[in-house]
Structures are given as C-alpha cells and as structure tokens.
Scaffold this motif. Structure first.
Motif, short mmCIF file in Angstrom:
data_model
loop_
_atom_site.label_atom_id
_atom_site.label_comp_id
_atom_site.label_asym_id
_atom_site.label_seq_id
_atom_site.Cartn_x
_atom_site.Cartn_y
_atom_site.Cartn_z
N ASN A 118 -37.61 24.78 0.73
CA ASN A 118 -37.92 25.04 2.01
C ASN A 118 -37.72 25.86 2.56
O ASN A 118 -38.29 26.61 3.85
CB ASN A 118 -37.33 23.47 2.39
CG ASN A 118 -38.04 22.50 1.60
OD1 ASN A 118 -39.13 22.09 2.22
ND2 ASN A 118 -36.75 21.21 1.94
N ILE B 287 -42.60 21.52 -4.43
CA ILE B 287 -41.25 19.91 -3.88
C ILE B 287 -41.83 19.04 -3.91
O ILE B 287 -41.10 17.88 -4.54
CB ILE B 287 -41.31 20.52 -2.18
CG1 ILE B 287 -40.71 21.84 -2.13
CG2 ILE B 287 -40.91 19.70 -1.49
CD1 ILE B 287 -40.87 22.21 -0.55
N GLN C 40 -33.64 23.17 -2.02
CA GLN C 40 -33.64 22.92 -0.06
C GLN C 40 -34.35 24.94 -0.16
O GLN C 40 -34.63 25.55 0.39
CB GLN C 40 -31.92 23.59 -0.05
CG GLN C 40 -31.43 22.23 -0.50
CD GLN C 40 -29.58 22.10 -0.52
OE1 GLN C 40 -29.28 22.84 -0.17
NE2 GLN C 40 -29.49 20.64 -0.29
N ILE D 109 -40.66 28.43 2.35
CA ILE D 109 -42.04 28.56 2.83
C ILE D 109 -41.80 28.40 4.50
O ILE D 109 -43.38 28.75 4.90
CB ILE D 109 -42.00 26.58 2.91
CG1 ILE D 109 -42.47 25.57 1.59
CG2 ILE D 109 -43.13 26.32 3.92
CD1 ILE D 109 -42.35 24.48 1.82
N GLU D 110 -41.06 28.73 5.50
CA GLU D 110 -40.62 29.31 5.83
C GLU D 110 -40.98 30.92 6.23
O GLU D 110 -41.57 31.54 7.45
CB GLU D 110 -39.34 28.51 6.78
CG GLU D 110 -39.05 27.43 7.16
CD GLU D 110 -40.40 27.27 8.31
OE1 GLU D 110 -40.90 27.64 9.45
OE2 GLU D 110 -40.80 25.77 8.18
#
Length: 247
Positions: free
Chosen positions: A76, A231, A73, A79-80
């Motif tokens: 992720n 990931i 989590q 990444i943004e």
C-alpha cells in the motif's frame, strides 16, 4: 452320572479331535484379539499424527497470514509512491510541452529522474521458508497450497524484477541527465535535495529528458498495476486461510 463327550479319533497330539478343535478356537480368538488391538493402536497413532499435522498446519498458516499482512502494508505504501512519481512526471511534461514558465516548485518534481527511494519490495519470507523446510504438503487445501507457492515464487519475484528494471532506467538514463543538466539544491539541512535546471528553456527540446520521463511514467504505471493485483491476491489468500483456521 456325568455324560462324557463322544469319543473321537485321536490326532497327532494324542488328544481327541474335539479337544484339538476347542484349542484351535481359543488360539484363533486370541489372534483375532491381538490383531484388533494392533489395528486400534495403529488407528490411535494415525489419529495422533493427523492431529499433530493439523496443529502444525494451523500454526504455519497463522504465521504466513501475519507475514502477508505485513506485505500488504508495504504494498500500500508503494502504491502512493508510484502515484506520486507519475504525478510529478506529468507536471514536468506539461510545463515543457506547453512552454509554461519555470518556477522553483518544479525542483522537487525533477528529483524523480534520480530517486529510487522506496522503489523496492522486500516480502516477509521467514514463515514461507519454515513451510518449505517442513514440506509444502503440510497444507491440506490444494488450491491454497498452489496460491501460496505462486505468490512467493512467481508474483513477488515479478514485482521485485520490475523494481530492478526501474532502478536500471534511473541509473542508466535519469542520473546522467541530472548530472549534466541540473544543480542540486536544498534550502535547509532537513529538506530533501532538489534539482534545479541549469537552463530550463533548453529542457523543452531535450528529447532524452522527455523520453526518460515517459519511461518513468510507464514503469510506475506498470508497478502500480502489479501492486493492486498483488494486494488482491494477498487478501484472497488471507480469506482462504481464515476459512481453513475455522475448520
């Protein structure tokens, strides 16, 4: 009349040899029974220990799986952030390289030369530390054992190091530029501070700013690749753990 056994030579005990032989058979039989009993007890003990180890392994694998889920989590989200930084840097470079006019929407993008918000990775390591304390050999699957060791001791540390390198670049290059070439501005207290150029036109020829933006892009792209790879590795480990727990 009762038939008596044939007389035999008496042994040192003074008893006939046939009686001594019968006693020896009884003694050997009792020894065999005792040995069998000991072997059965050892087998039961080994079975109990194996069962305890299996339960302990299952428990620690469940905990590690939960920790990895939390880490995924977090990865992720990172990444943004990396994608947003690259986008902002490209927008600024496009305006500077193509001599596009200034507009105040650029101010929120200039912030990337000073911001390290969200630029860190803190993995959940408590379950792994418990595994270390119990002994890594508690995990029976050798490949899974190797993958978990690599994840916590190599892969995670490489990402942490890359973020530290990013922080250093912002501290050494980005923030000095911001202090000399920008003013901090904010329209209201709820809005994050933005950077407004003191002299926008001069930025077009500022090699230091342009190079810093390119460094940020390079760092973020490298981080983005590492996040994707991590990931994938985390999910592969989770799949293997799922299979182990179903055994």
């Amino acid at each position: 009349m009762e038939k008596k056994p044939p007389a035999g030579r008496a042994g040192k005990t003074g008893k006939p040899a046939w009686q001594v032989g019968r006693y020896l058979k009884y003694a050997i039989g009792e020894i065999v029974l005792v040995v069998i009993g000991i072997l059965i007890a050892l087998q039961i003990n080994n079975w109990n220990e194996t069962r305890k180890d299996h339960i302990a392994e299952s428990n620690i694998l469940q905990d590690i799986q939960g920790s990895i889920s939390t880490d995924i989590q977090q990865l992720n989200l990172r990444i943004e952030l990396a994608k947003n930084d690259v986008q902002s840097a490209n927008i600024i470079l496009k305006h500077l390289e193509k001599n596009l006019p200034y507009n105040d929407s650029l101010n929120k993008h200039f912030v990337i030369i000073t911001s390290t918000a969200g630029k860190a990775f803190t993995p959940q390591i408590s379950a792994y530390k418990v595994l270390e304390s119990k002994g890594i050999d508690l995990i029976s699957n050798n490949q899974l054992k190797k993958d978990i060791l690599n994840l916590y001791n190599i892969d995670y540390n490489m990402l942490v190091y890359e973020y530290e390198n990013f922080h250093k670049n912002i501290h050494d290059y980005g923030r000095p530029i911001a202090r000399s070439l920008f003013n901090t501005t904010s329209n209201n207290s709820d809005q994050l501070p933005e950077l407004q150029p003191v002299d926008y036109k001069s930025l077009r020829s500022n090699v230091e700013l342009i190079n810093t933006l390119k460094i940020i892009i390079s760092n973020d792209r490298r981080i983005h690749e590492m996040l994707i790879d991590l990931i994938d590795k985390c999910q592969e480990i989770q799949n293997v753990i799922d299979a182990e727990l179903k055994k």
